[in-house]
Structures are given as C-alpha cells and as structure tokens.
Design a protein around this motif. Structure first.
Motif: not given
Length: 168
Positions: A45, A133-141, A144
C-alpha cells in the motif's frame, strides 16, 4: 481448523507425536504469519499511496507516532523507541532515511542539549493528513472477514497477551 498452513502443521504433529500439546504454537504461529502478511500488504500500500514515497511500514510507523501526538509533532528517540518496540540502531536507520527524504528534522532539544528532538516537517504533516483516512480504510479492509464484535473480542484477547510482554 486445518484450512491453513498452521492447521496442517498441527495435524502433522498429531500424527507424528500423538498427545503432544501444540496449542500454544498453533496460536503463536498464526499471530506471526498474520503479522508477516499484514506487513507485506502495508508495504504494498505504501508503494501505491498518493503523496510522497515512504520506504516501508517501519518508517510509516515513526511518522504515525509523531503525527498522532499532535502539535508540535515531536518526540525524543527514546520516546519513539518506547512507542514502537524497536532497537536504538533500528530507529537510527529509520530516522536517517526519514530526515534525508524530508519527512522529519532532528535538532537538539531546547530543554536538554544532550537530547535530540525528532519533529515532523510541515510538509509531512500535510501529506499524512491527506492520506491517513485512506490508510485506516485499508486496515479496516484487512479485517473485513471479522464482524465488529469479533474485532472487539480479538482486540481484548490480544491486549491480554500483549500485557504479558509489556507489563513485566
């Protein structure tokens, strides 16, 4: 649970040495393998992120540690080591690379001339704010497959285990 390489390993141990308790290894091996996969995914990433290049997840962790404490976004190397569980020499290499690439500055502390203060540059703060914000969305994914409750439960269990190492 033989759907992964650790499960297959456990099954082989059961065949070779019936009665041998490998349950601790079963958990720890999965933690280690997940950590390797997460680090690889995060490094990938970082290579694809918008903004300035970050060499690796270790360097990114230094930047995140400095950003999350708020203005003036500064810590001593000792404080960073405590946050990151890293050796002095490992941190020195990261700091050298981050300073060379314009992410941080290192200056003598105004409070103690023997101490160095590591500070994010204004450009680094801006770049991180554009990406966080993109980084935390990546971690959230990455998580999943787990429900919110499973994440909460897992975080609590891992906290118990982490305290075993960090509290003494």
């Amino acid at each position: 649970m033989d759907g992964d390489v650790v499960g297959r390993s456990v099954a082989l141990w059961a065949e070779q040495m019936p009665g041998l308790d490998v349950s601790a290894s079963e958990v720890l091996a999965r933690i280690l393998r997940i950590a390797q996969h997460v680090e690889g995914a995060e490094n990938g990433r970082l290579r694809r992120r918008r903004g300035r290049m970050v060499a690796n997840v270790g360097d990114f962790e230094v930047l995140r540690a400095l950003r999350r404490i708020g203005p003036p976004y500064a810590m001593t190397p000792s404080q960073l080591r405590a946050e990151m569980l890293i050796s002095s020499s490992g941190l020195t290499g990261r700091l050298h690379r981050l300073e060379r690439d314009g992410w941080i500055t290192r200056e003598a502390s105004a409070d103690d001339q023997r101490s160095v203060l590591v500070t994010l540059t204004p450009e680094a703060v801006s770049d991180l704010d554009d990406d966080i914000a993109e980084h935390f969305a990546f971690e959230d994914d990455l998580l999943a497959p787990l429900t919110r409750q499973q994440r909460t439960d897992l975080a609590a269990l891992l906290t118990l285990l982490l305290r075993r190492f960090e509290d003494g």
